[in-house]
Structures are given as structure tokens and as C-alpha cells.
Write a protein that holds these residues in place. Sequence first.
Motif, mmCIF file in Angstrom:
data_model
loop_
_atom_site.group_PDB
_atom_site.id
_atom_site.type_symbol
_atom_site.label_atom_id
_atom_site.label_comp_id
_atom_site.label_asym_id
_atom_site.label_seq_id
_atom_site.Cartn_x
_atom_site.Cartn_y
_atom_site.Cartn_z
ATOM 1 N N MET A 1 7.928 7.060 2.326
ATOM 2 C CA MET A 1 6.754 6.240 2.043
ATOM 3 C C MET A 1 7.081 5.086 1.104
ATOM 4 O O MET A 1 6.669 3.944 1.320
ATOM 5 C CB MET A 1 5.653 7.097 1.408
ATOM 6 C CG MET A 1 4.897 7.990 2.360
ATOM 7 S SD MET A 1 3.928 9.260 1.483
ATOM 8 C CE MET A 1 2.906 8.251 0.418
ATOM 9 N N GLY B 1 -1.628 1.356 5.733
ATOM 10 C CA GLY B 1 -0.748 1.955 4.741
ATOM 11 C C GLY B 1 -1.306 3.238 4.158
ATOM 12 O O GLY B 1 -0.599 4.234 3.990
ATOM 13 N N ILE C 1 7.726 11.775 1.106
ATOM 14 C CA ILE C 1 7.389 10.971 -0.066
ATOM 15 C C ILE C 1 8.406 9.853 -0.260
ATOM 16 O O ILE C 1 8.049 8.701 -0.556
ATOM 17 C CB ILE C 1 7.313 11.875 -1.315
ATOM 18 C CG1 ILE C 1 6.104 12.823 -1.207
ATOM 19 C CG2 ILE C 1 7.213 11.037 -2.591
ATOM 20 C CD1 ILE C 1 6.082 13.930 -2.254
ATOM 21 N N SER D 1 0.169 6.992 4.681
ATOM 22 C CA SER D 1 0.510 7.810 3.518
ATOM 23 C C SER D 1 -0.073 9.216 3.651
ATOM 24 O O SER D 1 0.624 10.224 3.443
ATOM 25 C CB SER D 1 -0.003 7.145 2.236
ATOM 26 O OG SER D 1 0.602 5.893 2.027
ATOM 27 N N TYR E 1 3.174 10.479 -6.539
ATOM 28 C CA TYR E 1 3.813 11.610 -5.857
ATOM 29 C C TYR E 1 5.324 11.585 -6.070
ATOM 30 O O TYR E 1 5.949 12.626 -6.284
ATOM 31 C CB TYR E 1 3.515 11.570 -4.360
ATOM 32 C CG TYR E 1 2.061 11.743 -4.020
ATOM 33 C CD1 TYR E 1 1.475 13.004 -3.986
ATOM 34 C CD2 TYR E 1 1.260 10.641 -3.706
ATOM 35 C CE1 TYR E 1 0.145 13.172 -3.664
ATOM 36 C CE2 TYR E 1 -0.073 10.795 -3.386
ATOM 37 C CZ TYR E 1 -0.628 12.057 -3.368
ATOM 38 O OH TYR E 1 -1.952 12.225 -3.045
ATOM 39 N N SER F 1 0.817 -1.203 0.000
ATOM 40 C CA SER F 1 0.000 0.000 0.000
ATOM 41 C C SER F 1 0.854 1.259 0.000
ATOM 42 O O SER F 1 0.575 2.220 -0.731
ATOM 43 C CB SER F 1 -0.933 -0.006 1.220
ATOM 44 O OG SER F 1 -1.698 1.175 1.277
ATOM 45 N N LEU F 2 1.902 1.274 0.816
ATOM 46 C CA LEU F 2 2.770 2.444 0.866
ATOM 47 C C LEU F 2 3.499 2.653 -0.459
ATOM 48 O O LEU F 2 3.627 3.787 -0.934
ATOM 49 C CB LEU F 2 3.773 2.293 2.006
ATOM 50 C CG LEU F 2 3.210 2.538 3.413
ATOM 51 C CD1 LEU F 2 4.162 2.037 4.478
ATOM 52 C CD2 LEU F 2 2.934 4.025 3.608
ATOM 53 N N ARG F 3 3.968 1.566 -1.062
ATOM 54 C CA ARG F 3 4.644 1.705 -2.362
ATOM 55 C C ARG F 3 3.658 2.178 -3.429
ATOM 56 O O ARG F 3 3.947 3.108 -4.187
ATOM 57 C CB ARG F 3 5.270 0.370 -2.773
ATOM 58 C CG ARG F 3 6.617 0.094 -2.133
ATOM 59 C CD ARG F 3 7.271 -1.140 -2.728
ATOM 60 N NE ARG F 3 7.437 -1.045 -4.166
ATOM 61 C CZ ARG F 3 8.441 -0.411 -4.776
ATOM 62 N NH1 ARG F 3 9.372 0.183 -4.069
ATOM 63 N NH2 ARG F 3 8.509 -0.380 -6.096
ATOM 64 N N GLY G 1 0.752 3.731 -3.161
ATOM 65 C CA GLY G 1 0.183 5.055 -2.943
ATOM 66 C C GLY G 1 1.157 6.196 -3.136
ATOM 67 O O GLY G 1 0.746 7.352 -3.287
ATOM 68 N N SER G 2 2.453 5.919 -3.132
ATOM 69 C CA SER G 2 3.456 6.985 -3.215
ATOM 70 C C SER G 2 4.046 7.170 -4.613
ATOM 71 O O SER G 2 4.752 8.140 -4.861
ATOM 72 C CB SER G 2 4.591 6.693 -2.230
ATOM 73 O OG SER G 2 5.186 5.437 -2.504
#
Length: 462
Positions: free
Chosen positions: A425, A395, A422, A399, A257, A249-251, A253-254
Motif C-alpha cells: 500500500m 485509494g 501494508i 486500502s 498501519y 491516498s494510499l501513502r 492511509g497506510s
Amino acid sequence: MNDLNQPIRLKEKIAYSFGDFASSMFWKLFSMFLLFFYTDVFGISAAAVGTMFLVTRVWDALNDPIMGLISDRTRTRWGKFRPYLLFVAIPFGIIGVLTFSTPDLSPDGKLIYAYITYTLMMMVYTAVNVPYGSLMAVMSNDGAERTSLASWRFIGAFSGGLFVTATANSLVEYFSQSSDQATGFQWTISIYAVVAAVLFMLTFLWTRERLAPPKEEKNSLKDDLKDLGKNLPWFIMLGANIFVLIFNSLRDGSILYYFKYYVKDQTLDFFGSSYEVTSSVLSSAYMSIWLATNIIGVLLAKPTAARFGKKATFSYAALISAALSFVFFFIQPDQLLLIFILNVFIGISAGIILPLGWSMYADIADYSEWKTGRRATGLVFSSSSMSQKFGWTIGGAISGYLLAGFGFEPNVEQTTEALLGIRLMISVIAGLGALVSFGFMSMYKLDEKFMQKVKMELNGNR
């Protein structure tokens, strides 16, 4: 129910993969595009989105066991789980479009609209995805066939995600030409919604449920929950999967950005010629390669697990994902080749993990039946969906809060602190999720030798 020993045909495996192709189109839209859509298109603050994700996704995660209990008690001529693929397909598509629509509302009205549509979206997602996940365990009781089905499932999942990452930015830009980006998103999601509804229906039509519940099964809610509470392997897999999903999720969602604000547009030199490449093109390429390498990992899961065992394969793939993610933090924005090379190896190691988790949940359902004499496949598999939601919830909230805490402001030049958030994340904090998952798997005890004994005794009882 058909003969349990009947091999599953390729057509049926492909049809099973269609279900996750459909689900994963929207899963990737949620994990890779929704936070960006809310902040940079719909105009909701990052902190408000983080809180919304936390509230709505916790509620949604709690719905998963409820849906598991409902599907376990469903009795139709089509089986327990397949009917939901048919009847939820169209509501899934309609609400998906509404989620990415942007009505002209006040700031508070926008937030309320986002809460309502996103909550409804995740409820219909649960209503189709929990029965779909459970379906694998009643299509076959053979461990190798289940791993094969899980691999096909994730081929469908990553193919659906790849379809989105390869086309979404281009479709949004195309449909935005005659209006604005908000309209571009709405028309793009409408295309994905139609495709998803059709694929869910094909999965319903071309798959079969073969494994009947034990004759003595009482279907007592109290007994099912009591059995689950005593199932230690279930708790271990729940924890391991939650942190794998935090990592993903963190990978996910970032990425938008990371490229829009950190990597930015780049000038590439090839054979003496220079080419301008936008951050949008780079992010699409990165996301597509990420999912393509996930597919490679899925294909490697079965032979690797056959050689080393499911537990060892899962554990070390998580460890490699963590280590490479930590290295990713130190990459500079002009080191594009290194950015994409690390993406390939992280993608392969992360892809190996996912089908193994689903195959191991089927083992846990067998273990529960072997230990108690009762089978609660939907409840056990709903826990996997629940772990996805909890990992995704945590996650997604992290974020949003990281962006807000480090001072992110949409569509402006970012401060050093915002860029640091960013970068964390997509690298260090994501890697910590994979590392914790490795720790959980060190406690998992259902190895291949033990499960062979369980299978033989269950077959005798059946």
C-alpha cells in the motif's frame, strides 16, 4: 470588481491559504486517521470500510460538478464563491465532530451511522471546497499570480495537515487518559472543527473576487457541459490528478498501519545511550516530515515551473515520486534512517505537483473561455475537486480491500501476508498511481507560449 492588474497583497494571499489550512486539517484526518479510526477504534471491518469509502466517495465525487454548476450561477454582493465560505463553515465543523463520534450501537448500527455521517461530511466539504478552489481563478487572471496563489494555497494545505499530524496522536492520548480512545478522538476533532470554522470565515472576509464573467455569458447548463465534454486538456488533467491522489491516498492511509504493525516500537542508540521510541511517536514524526517536505515542494513549484514549464515540472516530479516509492518497498523495519530519508525526497517531489495542478486548471478555464466565449470557472475547478475525490475513493477502497484481502485483523500480531499488503500500500501500489499520472501528463498540450496567446486575446475581449 477591482482592477484585474492590481497586484494581490500578501495579506490576501495568506487569507486565501487559511481556507485550505481549514479544509486540509480534515482532509488529513480522513486520509491518515479515518480508516484506522473505523477499524481499530469504532470496530468496523476493513472490508466494510473499503466498500463504504467506494460507495460514499463516488457519490461525493459526483456532487462536485453539481456544486460547480451551482456556484457558477450564484450572484451575491460578495461574489460567486466567497459566500459559501461563510455559510458552510459552522455546519462543516459540527458534522466533522459527528463523523469521529462513537455512539454505542450494534455492529450494523455502527456501519449505518458511519455511512450517514461520512456522507454528510463529504457533502459539506464539497459545498465549501469547490467554491474555495474556484475562487483562485477569479482573484486574478495573471498566470504568475495564480501560481503564487496556488503555492500559498498549498502552504496552507500542508500547514493544516502538519498541524494535525504533529498534534493528533498526542491530543487523542491526552483526552483518552480520563476515558477511552473514542472520547479522545471526539474531543480532538472538536478542537480542529472550531479552528476550521474560524479560518473559513477569515478567508471570506479578507479575499476579493476581481474577474467578472464575460458579458455575453448565457450560463446554459447544456452549453457548459457540452463545452467541458470537448475540452481535451480538462480530461487529461482529470486523469493525471486522479492518479496523483491515488498515490497520496494510499501513502496517507497506510502510515499508521505501517508503523504500528511493521516498524513497531524501536530502540534508538545515541552517543552510547538507548532510547525507547513507540510506533505512535515514529508515525507522527513520519507524517509530520512528509507534510513538511510537501511544503518545501510547494515552495519549489513556482521557480521550477518558471524555469522548466508547468508540464515538465509536474511530469518529472510524478516520475521521481513513483521511482522512490518502488525503492521504499525493500526497506526493512529497523532501517529507520533510510525510511525517513526516502520520505523526505518523496515528500518534496509530491509537493511540487499539487499547486501546479490547480494553476493548470485555471489555464484550462481560460482556454475554455477563449475557445467558446463562455466561462464556467466553477465547473472546471469542481473537476479538480472531483478528481481528488475519485483518486481518494479508489485509494481508500484499495486500502480497505488490500487489508482485508491480505488477512488484516486489528490490534493483533499480523501475519506475513497482512504485512505484505501494508507494505505494498505504502510503496509499489502507491508508486503505480504516480507513474500513471506521468503518462497522462505526456499528452497535455497547454504550454506557456500557447497560454500567453490565450491571455492576450482574452484581455482584449474583456
